[in-house]
Design a protein around this motif. Structure first.
Motif, PDB file in Angstrom:
ATOM      1  N   THR A  67       0.841  -1.201   0.000  1.00  0.00           N
ATOM      2  CA  THR A  67       0.000   0.000   0.000  1.00  0.00           C
ATOM      3  C   THR A  67       0.870   1.243   0.000  1.00  0.00           C
ATOM      4  O   THR A  67       0.646   2.165  -0.787  1.00  0.00           O
ATOM      5  N   ARG A  68       1.884   1.282   0.865  1.00  0.00           N
ATOM      6  CA  ARG A  68       2.774   2.443   0.917  1.00  0.00           C
ATOM      7  C   ARG A  68       3.529   2.636  -0.394  1.00  0.00           C
ATOM      8  O   ARG A  68       3.734   3.766  -0.831  1.00  0.00           O
ATOM      9  N   LEU A  69       3.929   1.564  -1.027  1.00  0.00           N
ATOM     10  CA  LEU A  69       4.703   1.668  -2.270  1.00  0.00           C
ATOM     11  C   LEU A  69       3.873   2.141  -3.462  1.00  0.00           C
ATOM     12  O   LEU A  69       4.360   2.897  -4.294  1.00  0.00           O
ATOM     13  N   PHE A  70       2.607   1.689  -3.551  1.00  0.00           N
ATOM     14  CA  PHE A  70       1.837   1.939  -4.771  1.00  0.00           C
ATOM     15  C   PHE A  70       0.459   2.570  -4.582  1.00  0.00           C
ATOM     16  O   PHE A  70      -0.118   3.059  -5.549  1.00  0.00           O
ATOM     17  N   PHE A  71      -0.086   2.571  -3.379  1.00  0.00           N
ATOM     18  CA  PHE A  71      -1.480   2.987  -3.215  1.00  0.00           C
ATOM     19  C   PHE A  71      -1.685   4.065  -2.156  1.00  0.00           C
ATOM     20  O   PHE A  71      -2.768   4.210  -1.598  1.00  0.00           O
ATOM     21  N   GLY A 110      -3.183   5.596  -8.352  1.00  0.00           N
ATOM     22  CA  GLY A 110      -3.565   4.413  -7.579  1.00  0.00           C
ATOM     23  C   GLY A 110      -3.958   4.643  -6.144  1.00  0.00           C
ATOM     24  O   GLY A 110      -4.530   3.749  -5.506  1.00  0.00           O
ATOM     25  N   HIS A 111      -3.703   5.837  -5.599  1.00  0.00           N
ATOM     26  CA  HIS A 111      -4.032   6.064  -4.180  1.00  0.00           C
ATOM     27  C   HIS A 111      -5.523   5.927  -3.911  1.00  0.00           C
ATOM     28  O   HIS A 111      -5.915   5.617  -2.790  1.00  0.00           O
ATOM     29  N   VAL A 112      -6.354   6.091  -4.928  1.00  0.00           N
ATOM     30  CA  VAL A 112      -7.804   5.955  -4.723  1.00  0.00           C
ATOM     31  C   VAL A 112      -8.214   4.491  -4.551  1.00  0.00           C
ATOM     32  O   VAL A 112      -9.328   4.205  -4.095  1.00  0.00           O
ATOM     33  N   LEU A 113      -7.331   3.581  -4.897  1.00  0.00           N
ATOM     34  CA  LEU A 113      -7.601   2.146  -4.733  1.00  0.00           C
ATOM     35  C   LEU A 113      -7.182   1.636  -3.352  1.00  0.00           C
ATOM     36  O   LEU A 113      -7.626   0.583  -2.921  1.00  0.00           O
ATOM     37  N   GLY A 114      -6.323   2.365  -2.675  1.00  0.00           N
ATOM     38  CA  GLY A 114      -5.810   1.932  -1.377  1.00  0.00           C
ATOM     39  C   GLY A 114      -6.737   2.335  -0.243  1.00  0.00           C
ATOM     40  O   GLY A 114      -7.390   3.376  -0.289  1.00  0.00           O
ATOM     41  N   HIS A 115      -6.780   1.497   0.784  1.00  0.00           N
ATOM     42  CA  HIS A 115      -7.567   1.787   1.995  1.00  0.00           C
ATOM     43  C   HIS A 115      -6.780   1.305   3.203  1.00  0.00           C
ATOM     44  O   HIS A 115      -6.060   0.304   3.124  1.00  0.00           O
ATOM     45  N   SER A 116      -6.941   2.010   4.302  1.00  0.00           N
ATOM     46  CA  SER A 116      -6.141   1.708   5.484  1.00  0.00           C
ATOM     47  C   SER A 116      -6.660   0.520   6.286  1.00  0.00           C
ATOM     48  O   SER A 116      -5.919  -0.062   7.064  1.00  0.00           O
ATOM     49  N   SER A 117      -7.941   0.182   6.112  1.00  0.00           N
ATOM     50  CA  SER A 117      -8.528  -0.915   6.878  1.00  0.00           C
ATOM     51  C   SER A 117      -9.804  -1.387   6.188  1.00  0.00           C
ATOM     52  O   SER A 117     -10.297  -0.733   5.259  1.00  0.00           O
ATOM     53  N   LEU A 118     -10.330  -2.491   6.670  1.00  0.00           N
ATOM     54  CA  LEU A 118     -11.596  -3.004   6.133  1.00  0.00           C
ATOM     55  C   LEU A 118     -12.733  -2.010   6.404  1.00  0.00           C
ATOM     56  O   LEU A 118     -13.596  -1.794   5.549  1.00  0.00           O
ATOM     57  N   ALA A 119     -12.712  -1.358   7.550  1.00  0.00           N
ATOM     58  CA  ALA A 119     -13.745  -0.365   7.870  1.00  0.00           C
ATOM     59  C   ALA A 119     -13.662   0.832   6.918  1.00  0.00           C
ATOM     60  O   ALA A 119     -14.689   1.341   6.454  1.00  0.00           O
ATOM     61  N   HIS A 120     -12.450   1.285   6.610  1.00  0.00           N
ATOM     62  CA  HIS A 120     -12.236   2.382   5.673  1.00  0.00           C
ATOM     63  C   HIS A 120     -12.757   1.985   4.291  1.00  0.00           C
ATOM     64  O   HIS A 120     -13.489   2.750   3.640  1.00  0.00           O
ATOM     65  N   VAL A 170       2.250  14.263   4.463  1.00  0.00           N
ATOM     66  CA  VAL A 170       1.045  13.464   4.665  1.00  0.00           C
ATOM     67  C   VAL A 170       0.840  12.514   3.498  1.00  0.00           C
ATOM     68  O   VAL A 170       0.948  12.907   2.340  1.00  0.00           O
ATOM     69  N   ALA A 171       0.531  11.262   3.813  1.00  0.00           N
ATOM     70  CA  ALA A 171       0.180  10.278   2.785  1.00  0.00           C
ATOM     71  C   ALA A 171      -1.337  10.229   2.668  1.00  0.00           C
ATOM     72  O   ALA A 171      -2.043  10.263   3.674  1.00  0.00           O
ATOM     73  N   LEU A 172      -1.819  10.175   1.437  1.00  0.00           N
ATOM     74  CA  LEU A 172      -3.256  10.169   1.167  1.00  0.00           C
ATOM     75  C   LEU A 172      -3.628   8.867   0.476  1.00  0.00           C
ATOM     76  O   LEU A 172      -2.937   8.435  -0.450  1.00  0.00           O
ATOM     77  N   LEU A 173      -4.728   8.241   0.917  1.00  0.00           N
ATOM     78  CA  LEU A 173      -5.234   7.058   0.245  1.00  0.00           C
ATOM     79  C   LEU A 173      -6.721   6.929   0.475  1.00  0.00           C
ATOM     80  O   LEU A 173      -7.263   7.497   1.421  1.00  0.00           O
TER      81      LEU A 173
END
Length: 190
Positions: free
Chosen positions: A38-42, A59-69, A115-118
């Motif tokens: 996730t950190r490398l690509f999303f 690709g950051h719009v495809l990444g999520h920090s957790s299942l709840a997110h 700040v990292a955004l995803l």
């Protein structure tokens, strides 16, 4: 006589469903790699311009920090996506996703260097405004669209001023403004 049609599943909104599926795969791979993939690509963040930088920008719009997110974004995404895909077409919707991803990613890189955004919340907010703008006609602005913009964008501006959390209200605002602009462009073409 009873109707004997067979029930069949349909892949009714390919762009919407594929986006949700790819996002889920990215989440699972992120969990397996303890967030490294996730950190490398999303996640988008300030770094040297490279191939990975461009992948993160989109690709950051495809990444999520957790299942709840993921679930909070995909609930509305899967509700609104098929409606928009039917109205505007999958390729147009995909272009809109790309526009929101790039604009929100660049704003984050330029103004929030540490700040990292995803996540897909900017796209979801774009979809909320775009759905409310589907009935725009020349010389007419639906009151429902104005109320949606005031309520959602106003709430995000308020949250941005009063709260300090890990939620990017600016990304939501950018998504909403993109939705209004894209809606105006799409409806002026018709």
């Amino acid at each position: 006589m009873a109707d004997r049609r067979k029930l069949a599943f349909t892949y009714n909104a390919p762009v919407t469903l594929t986006f949700a599926l790819v996002s889920f795969i990215v989440l699972v791979v992120g969990m397996i790699t303890k967030g490294k993939s996730t950190r490398l690509f999303f996640e988008v963040y300030r770094s040297k311009i490279s191939v990975a930088w461009f992948i993160r920008l989109f690709g950051h719009v495809l990444g999520h920090s957790s299942l709840a997110h993921y679930a909070s974004n995909m609930t509305l995404f899967l509700l609104l996506g098929p409606v928009l895909e039917e109205k505007y077409g999958g390729s147009t919707l995909l272009e809109a996703f790309g526009i929101v991803a790039v604009i929100s990613g660049l704003v984050n890189i330029i103004f929030f260097p540490g700040v990292a955004l995803l996540g897909a919340s900017g796209i979801v907010f774009m979809m909320i405004i775009l759905v409310s703008a589907t009935d725009l006609r020349r010389g007419e602005i639906p009151i429902s669209m104005i109320l949606v913009m005031v309520i959602y964008l106003g709430a995000e501006v308020w949250s941005m001023v009063t709260r300090h959390d890990n939620i990017s209200q600016l990304t939501h605002i950018i998504g909403g403004l993109c939705g209004a602009g894209i809606g105006q462009i799409m409806n002026s073409r018709k």
